[in-house]
Design an enzyme around this catalytic site. Structure first.
Site, mmCIF file in Angstrom:
data_model
loop_
_atom_site.group_PDB
_atom_site.id
_atom_site.type_symbol
_atom_site.label_atom_id
_atom_site.label_comp_id
_atom_site.label_asym_id
_atom_site.label_seq_id
_atom_site.Cartn_x
_atom_site.Cartn_y
_atom_site.Cartn_z
ATOM 1 N N ARG A 32 11.096 34.390 14.352
ATOM 2 C CA ARG A 32 9.678 34.760 14.495
ATOM 3 C C ARG A 32 9.579 36.280 14.604
ATOM 4 N NH1 ARG A 32 6.032 36.628 17.321
ATOM 5 N NH2 ARG A 32 7.457 37.156 19.015
ATOM 6 N N TYR A 42 9.614 51.432 14.789
ATOM 7 C CA TYR A 42 9.299 50.101 15.310
ATOM 8 C C TYR A 42 8.000 49.619 14.676
ATOM 9 C CZ TYR A 42 10.041 46.070 18.107
ATOM 10 O OH TYR A 42 10.277 44.779 18.482
ATOM 11 N N ASP A 102 11.673 39.535 25.874
ATOM 12 C CA ASP A 102 10.652 40.573 25.812
ATOM 13 C C ASP A 102 9.342 40.052 25.243
ATOM 14 O OD1 ASP A 102 9.866 43.307 26.211
ATOM 15 O OD2 ASP A 102 9.902 43.544 24.048
ATOM 16 N N ASP A 103 9.399 39.109 24.307
ATOM 17 C CA ASP A 103 8.172 38.570 23.722
ATOM 18 C C ASP A 103 7.351 37.817 24.754
ATOM 19 O OD1 ASP A 103 8.870 39.299 20.927
ATOM 20 O OD2 ASP A 103 10.480 37.871 21.278
ATOM 21 N N GLU A 130 15.014 38.257 21.800
ATOM 22 C CA GLU A 130 13.946 38.887 21.023
ATOM 23 C C GLU A 130 13.576 38.044 19.794
ATOM 24 O OE1 GLU A 130 11.196 41.778 20.855
ATOM 25 O OE2 GLU A 130 12.869 41.915 22.258
ATOM 26 N N ASP A 131 12.282 37.775 19.629
ATOM 27 C CA ASP A 131 11.726 37.155 18.415
ATOM 28 C C ASP A 131 12.359 35.810 18.059
ATOM 29 O OD1 ASP A 131 10.029 39.222 18.338
ATOM 30 O OD2 ASP A 131 10.704 40.076 16.453
ATOM 31 N N ASN A 142 0.473 41.617 15.845
ATOM 32 C CA ASN A 142 0.918 42.597 14.871
ATOM 33 C C ASN A 142 1.792 41.917 13.831
ATOM 34 O OD1 ASN A 142 3.623 42.510 16.040
ATOM 35 N ND2 ASN A 142 2.846 43.839 17.667
ATOM 36 N N LYS A 179 14.624 48.068 18.804
ATOM 37 C CA LYS A 179 14.435 48.005 20.254
ATOM 38 C C LYS A 179 15.471 48.851 20.985
ATOM 39 C CE LYS A 179 10.821 45.507 21.222
ATOM 40 N NZ LYS A 179 10.654 44.162 21.731
#
Length: 550
Positions: A145, A92, A257-258, A234-235, A407, A163
């Protein structure tokens, strides 16, 4: 035509490689298809780890592990269990970002769904093309993203794959009951649009009503095929992440989750840091640099945590300062999102401030006037926490709490070394990417990674065992409070804010218990409290080779 024996060897969830016993080889017809020697799991792990160590770069190690996952999933997860702290940054963050950049060049077949906009009218058929009859967890991204790297199109598939490996490794979800999904609605990445090897749909991103219709078709197809599955968004880009979450949060078992996972783990870190600093929560002043979906999600959860401490809503909002590309979110800005609005600072609030440029209230201005307790970065602006800013903060705060959470590593707002040195060893630090311990004036400070892996496997597991109809905000706050109470820093000020990675499996079960109890309290569960422990025990899978017989 491939024999049944060969099918077993080419099915990652069934394959044991050289660990098939003589009796199994007799019964399954495997003689001649494998070397003579029967390996023990220890021999296989030693051999696999040796191959892993020979890879010289993080991406090389990632590719080796991905290849192992595609051959022998039991061995893959056994290896991860044995070396979880070492391998987490490989499977990850931060290495998964580099893998996303190289996805089309390094592609190999993996379990999952690639749902592409031009085939949207076949959505239900595509979902039914997946062979699994039952799925527990789906992680879906549109690749817009990816970490701090922006639009990676189809390369975003590395995120759901990564994930879900963590759902299995730490949450105990059986790998056959997980499903990574890439929602390919095009890309605005010019390099990918002109790359002849790009494997996605080479077309500008679909927006507006067409995009919404595509997502709607996906959700309805999933509801029909896998009605009990948890769907993790996600993202997604800032224009869609919150909007999609709000649209479906109460309709299906889902979360982002973000937004929510990041908020939970950041709030857990803040609660632990406040306890370590012995700073009353009611006196906290928190600056969040980055006011997108992650930043506003963190702010909202901190408000919820403050409410639990009997702090009035308006006071809680007043104690949180959000900044985006236009500086501090305040009354004179022309563009303020609905999520930012509760945190807008009024003219009265700013009347006594000394500001260098009234048209742009910078991070340095905010820190100089607010004297914050905590500074949280989710901006993807590397180096934004300058020496001037951190020294100013430390001049007014005994134990400054500094969380550069962006990150990959290059996007971190400062390094832990800088945070420790510029605050003369008084900072309490957590980061978004992994960093080595920091030595300063004879002391060594362990740096905790504020990694969502500490919460999302437990949240997902808890929601599933509770038979929840939705994932509530209270369930995330329960996860944050549980994690905060397990911080090693509460006993040792040089220790990490977060427990060691090998303990995440145990932590996930503790979080799952708290989440399931909260689901019952929130009225969204279908079980009783007495059933929680048994359901968790029944749900959690461990990667051990089975014994085969024809």
């Amino acid at each position: 035509m491939q024999s049944k024996a060969a099918e077993i060897l080419h099915t990652p969830l069934l394959n044991k490689g050289t660990a098939f016993t003589k009796e199994e080889r007799d019964k399954l017809g495997l003689h001649g298809l494998l070397p003579y020697h029967t390996s023990t799991i220890e021999e296989q792990l030693e051999r696999s780890y040796s191959h892993y160590q020979k890879r010289r770069t993080p991406l090389g190690k990632y590719d080796y592990l991905a290849g192992l996952l595609g051959r022998n999933e039991m061995l893959y997860y056994q290896l991860l269990h044995r070396h979880s702290a070492e391998m987490l940054p490989i499977i990850y963050t931060p290495t998964v970002g580099e893998a996303a950049l190289q996805y089309s060049q390094n592609y190999f077949q993996q379990r999952g769904l690639y749902l592409t906009y031009p085939l949207g009218d076949q959505m239900e058929a595509m979902v039914y093309n997946h062979p699994a009859q039952e799925i527990d967890v789906i992680v879906a991204t549109d690749g817009e993203r990816i970490l701090g790297l922006g639009d990676q199109g189809i390369g975003g598939m590395t995120i759901p794959i990564g994930k879900l490996s963590l759902y299995t490794l730490f949450g105990g979800i059986h790998p056959s009951r997980t499903l990574p999904v890439l929602l390919d609605v095009g890309t605005n990445n010019k390099e990918l649009l002109h790359d002849p090897l790009y494997l996605g749909w080479q077309h500008p991103r679909v927006r507006g009503a067409d995009y919404d219709q595509f997502i709607e078709r996906f959700v309805r197809a999933v509801q029909k095929r896998y009605p009990k599955a948890l769907l993790q968004w996600e993202d997604f880009g800032k224009d869609n992440a919150r909007r999609v979450l709000d649209r479906y949060q109460t309709e299906i078992l889902s979360f982002n989750d973000d937004i929510q996972g990041t908020a939970a783990v950041a709030t857990a870190a803040l609660l632990a840091a406040m306890n370590e600093a012995k700073a009353p929560f009611k006196e906290a002043k928190i600056v969040i640099f980055g006011a997108g979906s992650a930043g506003t999600g963190i702010a909202e959860m901190i408000v919820a945590a403050m409410a639990g401490e009997k702090i009035a809503s308006q006071e809680a909002h007043d104690r949180i300062y959000l900044l985006d590309v236009d500086g501090l979110i305040h009354h004179n800005l022309p563009h303020i999102s609905d999520q930012q609005r509760p945190f807008v600072k009024t003219a009265a609030h700013l009347s006594s401030w000394e500001i260098r440029n009234p048209s742009y209230i910078s991070l340095a201005d905010v820190v100089a006037n607010v004297h914050p307790t905590a500074l949280i970065g989710v901006s993807a602006q590397g180096g934004a926490f300058t020496e001037e800013i951190l020294r100013n903060m430390a001049a007014h705060t005994k134990r400054p709490i500094i969380f550069p959470l962006s990150n990959p590593t290059s996007k971190a707002e400062c390094t832990p070394q800088e945070a420790i040195e510029w605050t003369e060893g008084r900072a309490i630090v957590a980061t978004g990417s992994p960093f080595q311990p920091v030595s300063y004036q004879g002391r060594t400070y362990q740096i905790g990674q504020c990694n969502n892996v500490y919460v999302f496997p437990g949240i997902g597991l808890g929601a599933l065992v509770a038979g929840a109809s939705q994932v509530t905000d209270g369930m995330f706050l329960a996860a944050a409070k549980t994690l905060s109470q397990l911080s090693p820093a509460l006993a040792d000020p040089t220790a990490s804010l977060f427990p060691p990675i090998p303990e995440v499996g145990t932590i996930s079960q503790a979080i799952a218990t708290a989440v399931a109890k909260q689901a019952i309290a929130d009225g969204v569960a279908s079980i009783t409290a007495s059933e929680i422990a048994g359901r968790i025990q029944a749900k959690v899978w461990e990667p051990h080779y089975p014994h085969y017989a024809r």
